[in-house]
Enzyme design. Structure first.
Site, PDB file in Angstrom:
ATOM      1  N   CYS A 112      37.563   9.249  77.325  1.00 22.23           N
ATOM      2  CA  CYS A 112      36.187   9.248  77.834  1.00 22.23           C
ATOM      3  C   CYS A 112      36.104   8.488  79.162  1.00 22.23           C
ATOM      4  CB  CYS A 112      35.256   8.672  76.764  1.00 22.23           C
ATOM      5  SG  CYS A 112      33.528   9.125  76.994  1.00 22.23           S
ATOM      6  N   ARG A 149      23.502  15.209  78.634  1.00 26.67           N
ATOM      7  CA  ARG A 149      24.852  14.736  78.309  1.00 26.67           C
ATOM      8  C   ARG A 149      25.557  15.784  77.462  1.00 26.67           C
ATOM      9  NH1 ARG A 149      25.554   9.148  78.995  1.00 26.67           N
ATOM     10  NH2 ARG A 149      27.294   9.108  77.533  1.00 26.67           N
ATOM     11  N   HIS A 214      36.517  11.185  71.115  1.00 22.79           N
ATOM     12  CA  HIS A 214      36.643   9.987  70.295  1.00 22.79           C
ATOM     13  C   HIS A 214      36.259  10.391  68.885  1.00 22.79           C
ATOM     14  CE1 HIS A 214      32.266   9.009  70.478  1.00 22.79           C
ATOM     15  NE2 HIS A 214      32.353   9.711  71.563  1.00 22.79           N
TER      16      HIS A 214
END
Ligand SMILES: [Zn+2]
Lengths: 281, 454
Positions: A112, A149, A214
């Site tokens: 990330c 996002r 993740h």
């Protein structure tokens, strides 16, 4: 012949007949870049290595700390914009060492925000450009207000041999584009991936992997975890390094299977095959 | 009133008690209803926000104001979005659209941290309580910094008179005092005996607004403690409501505190230091509302748990306690409360991944589940993501004896493993808590919560 397990910094003996194997792990900025539970990767690494009888020496390197002389595996996680700004300049300064390590086939896993800062640059939503360490030939742009996002479950087919199908959760504003010198880490089946456009997920250069996944990534992807341990061992031991004989990973396989189902159910399916559209726009 | 009638209908639908839907109807029909009604309670409105402890703090504050002769008007059961607040009013209004008992009432609303900036200028609270700010559901709220920035901007724009009630020990909360227009009441802990010997992993506000790293003279949980910045000089202030001595037990806490200098002792049935903070916050809010210290202390000692927050159930020869944990800081504190004693633990842990739980279950890796290892825990894992939870616990060295997705079967299996006379502790995320609570209530013969309130 084994070193003291309560004192992981005790130097291990050289490997001999499969005993006393060890890997040296550098955990970069794990007190700053820790917002998305990426510490789970180190937790899983330690537990899995213990099953194989491999000692893990971890050196945490944070702001102002020197890098150790050598490493077999480098880990870095994700952070908020503010945290990325805090470390970007210093991390970029470590670029020459990190790039030399990557050329030397040190295994790396950058997640990330860490992936973004392992690229060439990261331009945040205010337009400020943060320099990257340049391990990957990728650039990242946060498109600013109005752009959603990229959030959700991901299912992706890894391009790392043997790492198989990957599950994870992504949560990033930045859109990452691969340059000519970068290969994708995986092809997205469900989810957004690097930019929601070209079907690519992450980047790969030699034994270095960058990804948005993740979840945490390594606990639920035991084949990838084994791949990274194997790569770290090859760096430590050289070409005659004995390959790992995979052990069962019962809880991990079950969690992996559950996450596959969730991603199929909840995340959009990527239709277009990614073809040749890897270039920076 | 349509909003009210729909409450009775949707409550029959079960899950969640339908406590937000009447408000949704009212919000659609009369969008300005709340703004009109907000100013009518005679004792004004108080809001409670923060990542953890909203429901319990609001519940405790309601008990205190009741003891002071004021009728609380609240949004029940964690229904803390705009709709839930509107529902609290529409449940009470008469045919004329007025609150019949407004003069004797105070509005006490727990408000979702992301919704507060929208609700604050509409509710115009006389007292605004800020509990803490931890990482929570990053897939829903975004990053912690943006929540704190939004609150600061909201307070600087505020046009009505109000008192801020702030957690002195959480720097992200305490620094909101810099955006205050009016009085500030603070609460905190001054007892090194309950400080951690090492920092939790799930700490967020580790850096000062000036950019330097905070220094801690004591850490109580996460980033909460006695903090200071050696670079710019910002530092924790001595709190108005202070816990001077805290004794933590697995089944409760004894808190010697001072309220604006007046010493009182509260024996609370709520376990864990996180519950102590809720007690302190409720006391500080009541103080800000003008209620005296002795009324506060006696009401806090008499108050039971809120819905699903350390509620206890008796099932035959066994008991069960329900502990909500929905983020790393919350789970850390629940684990810390459970391990306050030495007795072996029987635990049913439940992880769901619905929108209200957070679809991203990564957070379980930020919690220090390792603290359960070696503590004689018999663990059953359940919920939509039972396998993820089982993996996390196994990696922490706490291998589950059983992994059962289905709530009813998991509860029965966990109860069957609980020795006669012993207690089963159930740790659950929000929707898992709703599910298992219904299953517990059926086995214990307890009514659903909205019936219990009536
Ligand atoms: Zn400072």
């Amino acid at each position: 012949m084994n070193s003291d397990p309560r004192n992981p910094s005790t130097p291990a003996l050289p490997h001999e007949g499969g005993g006393g194997r060890s890997i040296r792990v550098v955990s970069l900025y794990d007190d700053v870049m820790n917002v998305y539970a990426d510490r789970g990767n180190l937790i899983a690494l330690r537990a899995r290595a213990a099953e194989y009888g491999i000692e893990v020496e971890v050196t945490s390197v944070s702001v102002g700390d020197p890098l150790p002389a050598e490493a077999d595996l480098v880990l870095i996680g994700g952070g908020q914009d503010r945290e990325q700004r805090r470390i970007a300049q210093e991390l970029a300064g470590r670029g020459p060492v990190l790039r030399a390590w990557a050329e030397d086939d040190v295994a790396m896993l950058a997640i990330c925000g860490g992936f973004q800062l392992f690229g060439r640059f990261y331009r945040d939503s205010s337009g400020e450009e943060l320099p990257g360490a340049g391990v990957f030939d990728v650039t990242t742009v946060a498109p600013g207000p109005g752009w959603p996002r990229c959030i959700g479950d991901v299912l992706a087919a890894s391009l790392v041999p043997g790492a198989g199908e990957l599950v994870g959760f992504e949560n990033h504003a930045g859109r990452t584009y691969l340059g000519a010198g970068a290969q994708p880490f995986a092809i997205v089946e469900h989810g957004f991936g690097n930019n929601g456009e070209d079907g690519t997920e992450g980047a790969r250069y030699r034994e270095a992997i960058g990804t948005y996944l993740h979840g945490s990534l390594l606990p639920k992807n035991p084949a990838l975890l084994d791949h990274l341990i194997g790569a770290a061992l090859r760096h430590r031991e050289g070409d005659d390094s004995a390959p790992l004989v995979p052990l069962p990973a019962v809880f991990a396989e079950r969690a992996h299977a559950a996450a596959v189902q969730v991603a199929r159910r909840r995340s959009r399916r990527v239709q277009a095959a990614p073809g040749s559209a890897y270039a920076t726009p | 009133m349509l909003g009210r009638a729909s409450g009775a209908v949707v409550r029959r639908l079960g899950r969640g008690g339908g406590t937000a839907l009447p408000g949704l109807v009212a919000a659609t029909i009369a969008p300005r209803l709340m703004e009109r009604l907000a100013s009518t309670p005679g004792h004004g409105v108080a809001t409670v926000t923060g990542t953890n402890g909203k429901t319990t703090t609001t519940h405790l504050l309601a008990a205190i104001v009741r003891a002071a002769g004021i009728e609380p008007l609240t949004n029940p059961s964690g229904s803390n979005l705009e709709r839930g607040v509107i529902a609290a009013y529409t449940e009470q209004v008469d045919a004329m659209g007025r609150l019949p008992d407004a003069a004797s009432q105070v509005g006490l609303f727990e408000v979702d941290e992301a919704v507060l900036p929208w609700l604050f200028p509409r509710l115009r609270p006389r007292v605004a309580v800020f509990l803490n700010l931890f990482r929570d559901q990053l897939d829903r709220y975004g990053e912690v910094d943006s929540v704190a920035d939004g609150w600061g901007a909201m307070l600087r724009r505020a046009a009505h008179a109000h008192t801020l009630v702030l957690n002195a020990d959480d720097p992200a909360i305490a620094l909101l005092a810099e955006s205050a227009h009016g009085p500030v009441v603070t609460f905190g802990v001054d007892d090194d005996a309950v400080a951690l010997t090492h920092a939790d992993h799930a700490s967020d506000a580790r850096f000062c607004v000036c950019g330097a790293r905070f220094v801690y003279d004591a850490i109580y949980m996460g980033h909460v403690g006695r903090w200071r910045c050696t670079f710019c000089g910002r530092a924790r202030v001595a709190p108005t409501v202070s816990a001077r001595h805290v004794e933590l037990r697995t089944d409760g806490a004894t808190i010697e505190m001072t309220i604006a200098g007046a010493p009182v002792t509260v024996v609370s049935p709520l376990a864990g230091l996180y519950s102590v903070y809720n007690v302190l916050a409720a006391a500080a809010a009541a103080h800000a509302l003008g209620i005296d210290a002795s009324t506060i202390a006696s009401a806090l000692a008499a108050a039971g748990p809120a819905f699903g927050r350390q509620e206890r159930f008796t099932i035959g020869e066994r008991s069960a306690r329900l502990l909500l944990a929905k983020n790393p800081a919350g789970l850390n504190e629940v684990i810390r409360a459970l391990t306050a004693g030495d007795a072996p633990l029987m635990v049913l842990a439940m992880l769901n991944d619905g929108v209200q739980d957070g679809q991203d279950v990564s957070w379980i890796y930020d919690a220090d589940v390792e603290a359960l290892a070696g503590r004689g825990v018999t663990l059953v894992c359940s919920g939509d993501r039972a396998d993820d939870l089982a993996l996390r616990c196994a990696l922490a060295g706490v291998v589950p004896v059983s992994v059962i997705d289905d709530t009813e079967r998991a509860l029965d299996a966990a109860l069957a493993r609980t020795p006669s006379g012993a207690r089963l502790d159930i740790i659950a995320t929000y929707t898992a808590m709703i599910d298992v609570r219904a299953a517990l209530a059926r086995r214990a013969g307890v009514g659903a919560y909205w019936e219990a309130r009536a």
